[in-house]
Each structure stands twice: as C-alpha cells, then as structure tokens.
Design an enzyme around this catalytic site. Sequence first.
Site, PDB file in Angstrom:
ATOM      1  N   ARG A  49       0.825  -1.219   0.000  1.00 62.59           N
ATOM      2  CA  ARG A  49       0.000   0.000   0.000  1.00 62.59           C
ATOM      3  C   ARG A  49       0.854   1.262   0.000  1.00 62.59           C
ATOM      4  O   ARG A  49       0.454   2.285  -0.564  1.00 62.59           O
ATOM      5  CB  ARG A  49      -0.960  -0.012   1.189  1.00 62.59           C
ATOM      6  CG  ARG A  49      -2.196  -0.850   0.900  1.00 62.59           C
ATOM      7  CD  ARG A  49      -3.136  -0.858   2.068  1.00 62.59           C
ATOM      8  NE  ARG A  49      -4.447  -1.377   1.671  1.00 62.59           N
ATOM      9  CZ  ARG A  49      -5.344  -1.839   2.520  1.00 62.59           C
ATOM     10  NH1 ARG A  49      -5.097  -1.852   3.808  1.00 62.59           N
ATOM     11  NH2 ARG A  49      -6.507  -2.279   2.098  1.00 62.59           N
ATOM     12  N   LYS A  51     -15.171 -15.426   6.864  1.00 63.25           N
ATOM     13  CA  LYS A  51     -16.594 -15.344   7.186  1.00 63.25           C
ATOM     14  C   LYS A  51     -17.512 -15.249   5.971  1.00 63.25           C
ATOM     15  O   LYS A  51     -17.319 -14.395   5.109  1.00 63.25           O
ATOM     16  CB  LYS A  51     -16.843 -14.105   8.048  1.00 63.25           C
ATOM     17  CG  LYS A  51     -16.343 -14.245   9.460  1.00 63.25           C
ATOM     18  CD  LYS A  51     -16.822 -13.055  10.238  1.00 63.25           C
ATOM     19  CE  LYS A  51     -16.414 -13.106  11.685  1.00 63.25           C
ATOM     20  NZ  LYS A  51     -16.633 -11.763  12.278  1.00 63.25           N
ATOM     21  N   GLY A  78      -6.701  -6.643   0.864  1.00 59.71           N
ATOM     22  CA  GLY A  78      -5.449  -6.581   1.595  1.00 59.71           C
ATOM     23  C   GLY A  78      -4.843  -7.954   1.774  1.00 59.71           C
ATOM     24  O   GLY A  78      -3.671  -8.171   1.477  1.00 59.71           O
ATOM     25  N   GLY A 117     -12.379  -4.296   1.291  1.00 60.44           N
ATOM     26  CA  GLY A 117     -13.784  -3.919   1.437  1.00 60.44           C
ATOM     27  C   GLY A 117     -14.243  -2.999   0.315  1.00 60.44           C
ATOM     28  O   GLY A 117     -15.353  -3.137  -0.200  1.00 60.44           O
TER      29      GLY A 117
HETATM   30  C1  3PG Z   1      -8.538  -1.810   4.879  1.00 64.09           C
HETATM   31  O1  3PG Z   1      -7.500  -2.261   5.360  1.00 64.09           O
HETATM   32  O2  3PG Z   1      -9.469  -2.530   4.508  1.00 64.09           O
HETATM   33  C2  3PG Z   1      -8.644  -0.330   4.687  1.00 64.09           C
HETATM   34  O3  3PG Z   1      -7.464   0.315   5.025  1.00 64.09           O
HETATM   35  C3  3PG Z   1      -9.801   0.196   5.480  1.00 64.09           C
HETATM   36  O4  3PG Z   1      -9.615  -0.069   6.842  1.00 64.09           O
HETATM   37  P1  3PG Z   1     -10.884  -0.335   7.758  1.00 64.09           P
HETATM   38  O5  3PG Z   1     -11.496  -1.623   7.289  1.00 64.09           O
HETATM   39  O6  3PG Z   1     -10.361  -0.423   9.168  1.00 64.09           O
HETATM   40  O7  3PG Z   1     -11.828   0.823   7.573  1.00 64.09           O
END
Ligand code: 3PG
Length: 401
Positions: A39, A206, A356, A380
């Site tokens: 990242r 999940k 990620g 996400g």
């Molecule tokens: C992630 O790692 O999915 C993003 O950086 C967003 O982080 P978060 O899910 O804690 O909002």
Amino acid sequence: MALKSLDDLLSEGVSGRYVLVRSDLNVPLDGATITDDGRVRAALPTIERLADAGAKVVVTAHLGRPKGTPDEKYSLRPVAARLGELLGSEVPLAGDVVGEQAKAVTGSLADGQVALLENVRFDPRETSKDEGERAALARDLAALVPGAAFVSDGFGVVHRKQASVYDVARVLPAYAGGLVLAELEVLAKLTGDPQRPYAVVLGGSKVSDKLAVIEALLPKVDRLLVGGGMCFTFLAAQGHGVGSSLLETDMVDTCKRLLAEAGGKLLLPVDVVAADSFAADAATRTVAATEIEDGWMGLDIGPESTAAFAAAIGNAETIFWNGPMGVFEMAPFAEGTRGVAQAIADSGAFSVVGGGDSAAAVRLLGLPEDGFSHISTGGGASLEYLEGKELPGVAVLSEGA
Ligand code: 3PG
Ligand code: MG
C-alpha cells in the site's frame, strides 16, 4: 459535476501550494516492522507527482482501528520511515493529527516536500457517526493547509464515510488521485461486460462478510469458487459434519439458499487439510471435505480441490479473487492459496486480486506480481464496488466543493 482528477490539478499548477492527500497506508505490521509495504508503494506515484510539481504535500492516513485516542501501537512512524525510503527524502511525521505538532510540521514544509500526519483515527471525530463532528475535523485538517487542494487517493478506504475521506472533500476543492482512478477503471471492466467465462474466487473466514457480494455476483459469473474458512458453513449447509472448523451456524440456512440458487456454478472444495489445533506445528491430515472428524479443523483446501479450482481458473477469461483459501500465514496451510494464486497467474485471463489479505498473500508467498492484471489495494472497497454500492469517498468527488 464531473470528477476532477490529479491531472486536472497538476495542469492548474501546484507549485508552492499545499495539497492534502488522503492515502491508504494501512499496512500489516509485526511490531514496528512492515510485513507488506504494497500500500505504501501504491500510494507513492500520486505523492511523487505532486512533490515533483513543487507542492507542499501533507499526507493523512489511518493505521488499524485505534479507539479514537493516541495509541503507540498504531503509530504511523514505521510508515513515515518507509515512505521516506521510497521517496528518497525524509518524511517528517507530525506526532498528532491536527494539533500543535501538525501545525509546526505543516507550517515549516518546503515546496516539493512531503509530510505525514499521525494516524487520523487517533481523533475520535474521524469515524464519528455525527456529521457535525466529522465536519469539524475536516475543517481542522483544512486549517493546517491554507489554500490547499485535496487529493483523494486512499482507494482502500473510499467505502468509509469518514472525515479524512468524505467530509474533507466537501471543505476543500477535491480531486481523484491516480490510484483511485486506476482502481475504478479496472473494477469497471469487471462490472461492465467481462469476457467470459468469468470466474470469481472467494475465500477468507466469514460468509457473513461476503454474503452481499455473493448475492450480487451469482447472477453475473459463470463460476464461483469458494474456499477459505467460509467454505465450511457451505459444507455444513450440504449436511456434512465440519468438526471444529470455522462455522457460522446462523448462516447455514442462507448458504442452503445460495447453493440452491447457484445450481452448478458454485464450486466447493472436495478435500481439505485438517489439523488437530490452530497451530503451525499441529498434526495434519488431508481428508475428504465430507469426512472431517470431530476434533479436527479444516485450515486449507486440499490438493484435489486446488487442482479442480485451478482447472476452472484455467478456463476463465476474466477472474476476480478475494480472500485466501486457507491460513496461508502458516506454511502447512499455504498450499491451497499458493496453488490458486499460481493458477490465476498462469491463466492469461484478465485477473484482479482484491483485498489486503489476498494481495499480501501474493507477495508473501513470493508469486510474481506481474502475473496478475491488477492487484487492488482495496479489500472492502473493491467488494462494495462489485456489490454495486455507492462508495462515499468517490461519490463526494463529483459533488464539487
Ligand atoms: C482496509 O484495510 O481494509 C482499509 O485500510 C480500510 O480499513 P478499515 O477496514 O479499518 O476501515
Ligand atoms: Mg478492512
């Protein structure tokens, strides 16, 4: 109003001007050591272009999920150091978000220099549900950088309606960064008219996290391959015992319905690597997915499943992959993820790795990054895009400030 881009901003000229950049620098850490800097590297081009054009670049970002208060464990210090190494010039880290230190660091920034503010989630207003509180933080950020433009480049966080992602774009003239635009362009290819067969590979722990995306994708894909911890709830829905594998009992009925709707499209593992405990040195055996004994837990898909998944992947022209097939961080349970990732890399298909965890798996397992058409920085965020949801951090860029 059309979305304005980094190129638009650069053609306006930024020399001597503050630019506030929201990046997603949420990297995995082992203590203070970054275990995957993907990242940070992905954030670099936008920051570099602005710095090269003479902007005073102030980067804001989060790390992990601190509880709205400073917590050394979630400090961006290791990230500032890595960013400095990659840029080839030191990146000062302000020890707070919008306080005295942030004022001092931003106030003394030279043209073409880059500074990082401390983890924006140390301020409880960042993630507040109260719009007024978030707006107040956005104004405090803007006050640090008089006359600034805002560049939204943290693709991994654009699904969050948070002060440094969403509200600040209503306070400052806002532009989409290069990373955000590149990610959106790739994902648009998956939702538009993908070349077929279109295969989606989903893993991770999940079902409940992936339910919305499964529902959204089922009608659109030709094959949905399900591995990872979530496959056991599907196996349970087929009536099989899963021993002490991960199981979401309240999702079993939903999985039954999805299996019925999916017909032959949904592929589950036929064998799994089972262990007698959740540990790298556990006793293991490979068993049929329908024969996991009590006291044993499935921690990876087995070799027959990997071969079957690889065959489906080999047929596909378009592939989206999110979520590991097993606990790849432990060597005995890494082969499923490795095999699937390798099959995707070998497929010659248009392939997108989302998330990620899967992106980190590609790099940690030493797979060639250029074997994939695109490795997304958003987990996400990419899933919500594919679900057809509006991404607040993107939508706000078209509002105009
Ligand atoms: C992630 O790692 O999915 C993003 O950086 C967003 O982080 P978060 O899910 O804690 O909002
Ligand atoms: Mg996340």
